[in-house]
Scaffold this active site. Sequence first.
Site, short mmCIF file in Angstrom:
data_model
loop_
_atom_site.label_atom_id
_atom_site.label_comp_id
_atom_site.label_asym_id
_atom_site.label_seq_id
_atom_site.Cartn_x
_atom_site.Cartn_y
_atom_site.Cartn_z
N ARG A 88 -0.54 25.25 37.71
CA ARG A 88 -1.07 26.07 37.40
C ARG A 88 -2.67 25.30 38.64
O ARG A 88 -3.12 26.13 39.32
CB ARG A 88 -2.29 26.71 36.53
CG ARG A 88 -2.44 25.30 35.88
CD ARG A 88 -2.92 26.29 33.85
NE ARG A 88 -4.40 26.18 34.23
CZ ARG A 88 -4.80 26.17 33.42
NH1 ARG A 88 -4.22 25.96 31.97
NH2 ARG A 88 -6.42 26.45 32.74
N ASN A 105 -3.21 31.62 31.11
CA ASN A 105 -3.46 30.54 32.33
C ASN A 105 -2.70 29.69 32.09
O ASN A 105 -1.58 29.47 33.37
CB ASN A 105 -4.80 29.57 31.99
CG ASN A 105 -6.49 30.16 31.66
OD1 ASN A 105 -6.06 31.82 32.51
ND2 ASN A 105 -7.35 29.89 31.77
N ASP A 106 -2.21 28.78 30.61
CA ASP A 106 -0.66 28.54 30.64
C ASP A 106 0.05 28.89 30.40
O ASP A 106 1.26 28.29 30.63
CB ASP A 106 -1.12 27.09 29.48
CG ASP A 106 -2.33 26.14 30.10
OD1 ASP A 106 -1.91 25.37 30.95
OD2 ASP A 106 -3.57 25.65 29.40
N HIS A 143 -33.59 15.77 34.03
CA HIS A 143 -33.60 16.59 33.99
C HIS A 143 -33.92 17.56 34.71
O HIS A 143 -33.95 18.65 34.65
CB HIS A 143 -35.57 15.88 33.78
CG HIS A 143 -35.57 15.28 32.97
ND1 HIS A 143 -36.60 14.65 32.36
CD2 HIS A 143 -35.51 16.05 31.05
CE1 HIS A 143 -36.68 14.72 31.15
NE2 HIS A 143 -35.67 15.22 30.70
N GLU A 179 -0.07 29.49 23.95
CA GLU A 179 0.06 29.14 25.85
C GLU A 179 1.38 28.50 25.83
O GLU A 179 1.32 28.09 27.38
CB GLU A 179 -1.63 28.46 25.52
CG GLU A 179 -2.14 27.62 24.91
CD GLU A 179 -2.98 26.94 25.36
OE1 GLU A 179 -3.40 27.22 26.47
OE2 GLU A 179 -3.22 25.92 24.78
N ARG A 205 -12.56 26.13 19.72
CA ARG A 205 -10.62 24.83 20.22
C ARG A 205 -10.89 24.08 20.55
O ARG A 205 -11.56 23.63 20.91
CB ARG A 205 -10.72 25.47 21.78
CG ARG A 205 -9.21 24.88 22.18
CD ARG A 205 -8.82 25.27 23.47
NE ARG A 205 -9.64 25.24 24.29
CZ ARG A 205 -8.95 25.07 25.27
NH1 ARG A 205 -8.58 26.32 25.58
NH2 ARG A 205 -9.71 24.76 26.70
N ARG A 220 -14.78 25.47 24.45
CA ARG A 220 -13.86 25.20 25.07
C ARG A 220 -14.57 23.52 25.41
O ARG A 220 -15.00 23.15 25.33
CB ARG A 220 -13.64 24.57 26.94
CG ARG A 220 -12.28 26.07 27.05
CD ARG A 220 -12.30 25.99 28.45
NE ARG A 220 -11.34 26.04 29.16
CZ ARG A 220 -11.01 27.64 30.11
NH1 ARG A 220 -12.55 28.34 29.41
NH2 ARG A 220 -10.20 28.83 29.62
N CYS A 248 -7.23 34.75 25.84
CA CYS A 248 -9.20 34.56 26.28
C CYS A 248 -8.86 33.98 27.49
O CYS A 248 -9.63 33.25 28.06
CB CYS A 248 -9.39 32.95 25.39
SG CYS A 248 -8.24 31.73 24.82
C1 PEP Z 1 -5.49 29.10 28.64
O1 PEP Z 1 -4.66 28.21 29.32
O2 PEP Z 1 -5.29 30.52 29.05
C2 PEP Z 1 -6.61 29.11 28.14
C3 PEP Z 1 -7.11 29.60 27.92
O3 PEP Z 1 -7.08 27.30 28.01
P1 PEP Z 1 -7.86 26.77 29.02
O4 PEP Z 1 -7.33 27.40 30.75
O5 PEP Z 1 -9.10 26.01 29.13
O6 PEP Z 1 -5.91 25.75 29.42
MG MG Z 2 -4.48 26.15 28.37
#
Ligand code: PEP
Ligand code: MG
Length: 569
Positions: free
Chosen positions: A463, A452-453, A187, A429, A330, A294, A500
């Site tokens: 990363r 990101n990936d 809570h 990605e 996703r 996510r 994204c």
């Molecule tokens: C990405 O890889 O850019 C992405 C959006 O997924 P995550 O950061 O969850 O790996």
């Molecule tokens: Mg990713």
Amino acid sequence: MSRTLNGNSLSQGYAVGKVFKYVPYSADFVRMRIRKDQVTENIQAFLAARERASKELENIISASDKETASVFQAHMMMLTDPEIESEVISQIESGKCFSWAVSDVFIKYEETLSHSSDESIKERINDMKDIEARIIRCANQKKENRLTDLEDNTIIIASMLYPSDTATMDHSRISGILTENGGMTSHTAIIARSYGIPAISGINGLLKVIKTGDEVAIDAVAGKVFVHPAPELKADIQLKAEALAKVRKDSSGIIGVPTVTLDGTRIDMLANIGTSSDSELDFVRNVDGIGLLRTEFLYMQSPTFPSEQQQFEAYRKVLEHAGTNPVSFRTIDIGGDKVLKYWKLPEELNPSMGLRSLRLCFAYPEVFKTQLRALLRSSVHGNLQIMFPMVGTLEDFQRALTILEQCRKELDQAGVPYSDSVKTGVMIEIPSAAIIADKLAEIADFASIGTNDLVQYTLAVDRMNTDIDSYYQQFNPSVLMLVERAVKAFQAAGKSICVCGEMAGTQYGAAILTGLGLRSLSMDRSRLESIRNLMCRCTIESLSSMAQQALKCSSQDEVLRIVSQSLPQ
Ligand code: PEP
Ligand code: MG
């Protein structure tokens, strides 16, 4: 010395402030045997303490919002429960003083709860302890240890907080909560989220490392606490906190007002989310959609695999908040840095490139199918899209679609409805996916670029490893070329494509991505307003010509120079 501690985010947000270490009231008492002639006075003392406790709860309930009040209505029910009352009285009659009797009865209930396999039921132990402490404190005529007389911008640290600590604290002065214990469904977490206070729990060594008066910066999105933060880091977190506060206070900048560049091109502004509470989801109708949900967050917050029904309910909640806006769910992206305590997988030398994400789903089809059925079932409640992560080949995507089709058949056989207009998309990605984007575009309804990936795999830079930050180049021309290739392929096929990854939520990133042809950007909600403002001050013509120059550059440094010269002041 600066130091970073890690924990689990209970309530997302950012804050910088000075620490106050809070020690809640502990129900200390002496276990005294009483004589027969003291029984009546002890029963009366118990009933009087309960009466005082009930007055306190009434005050809390009347001063609270709906969500918080419901927590204390439940406390009130337990406090006045006739069964508890008769058990306490019979303990007193057996010769225990009233504090001892109360404690024994509550411990018995707490023990029963502790055997539950359901984590959310276990969390109720704190509620029982809270009520027990309240009765004993009231019996001792002690006032509540309220978190009131605090300085502005205080960050509370504690081993654990009771719900009543969180509910009665002076929210206007508290900018963060850090605890060693307490789960997502506690809570305290619910209340912190309802007040928009960033909170992190499960921080090992918190009370040893941090003391009252220390300065800390909190990133309660990533679950990080920076003790004695360096000035740049502090400024960055402060900026994020201000941006988020602004979006929360006034999302009207986005409501119903399309984001349009100076030369009239519409840019869709979408949000990235994990799993969220009702109040956090209120903003979802005000953006153009959710570009990335996510779903693995739901798994990470759960003590065991969430059932199909639990997932269905969580997905339906988001869809209902989103109305007609699209939501891209996703499928679980577990592996790499995202692990599940209850899913023990073989150790790998190179987990980021190992059995992760979609590959893991293929290896454990029942886990995957449970999620896909939950997604399909919830599709009748809104505009649901399914997006598959870490697709490396065309076969990966086809295999995922085949399993989805099997799930549709299973639901058909069971007579369970689902929408027949669910769009399926691919995350780009892995560099190979960008290279074969034209093939993917033939069978996918949409794509979303996970920068990101994509950066990690294009440049072979972990990363997560901050020691090699300088190699992680989002603006490296090689990355831009892959993005451009994917955008062209999907646009040529008449399919939509979005970004994204974090890059979409930065000024330079949004500028270059729209210059490369993207018309849809998905980012953390705290970034939406500033990126929208930027887009409204640019022309697509100038952004495209900047991107064309960037594609010809030989290094990230050159790209960054061009972007910085081209952005409006
Ligand atoms: C990405 O890889 O850019 C992405 C959006 O997924 P995550 O950061 O969850 O790996
Ligand atoms: Mg990713």
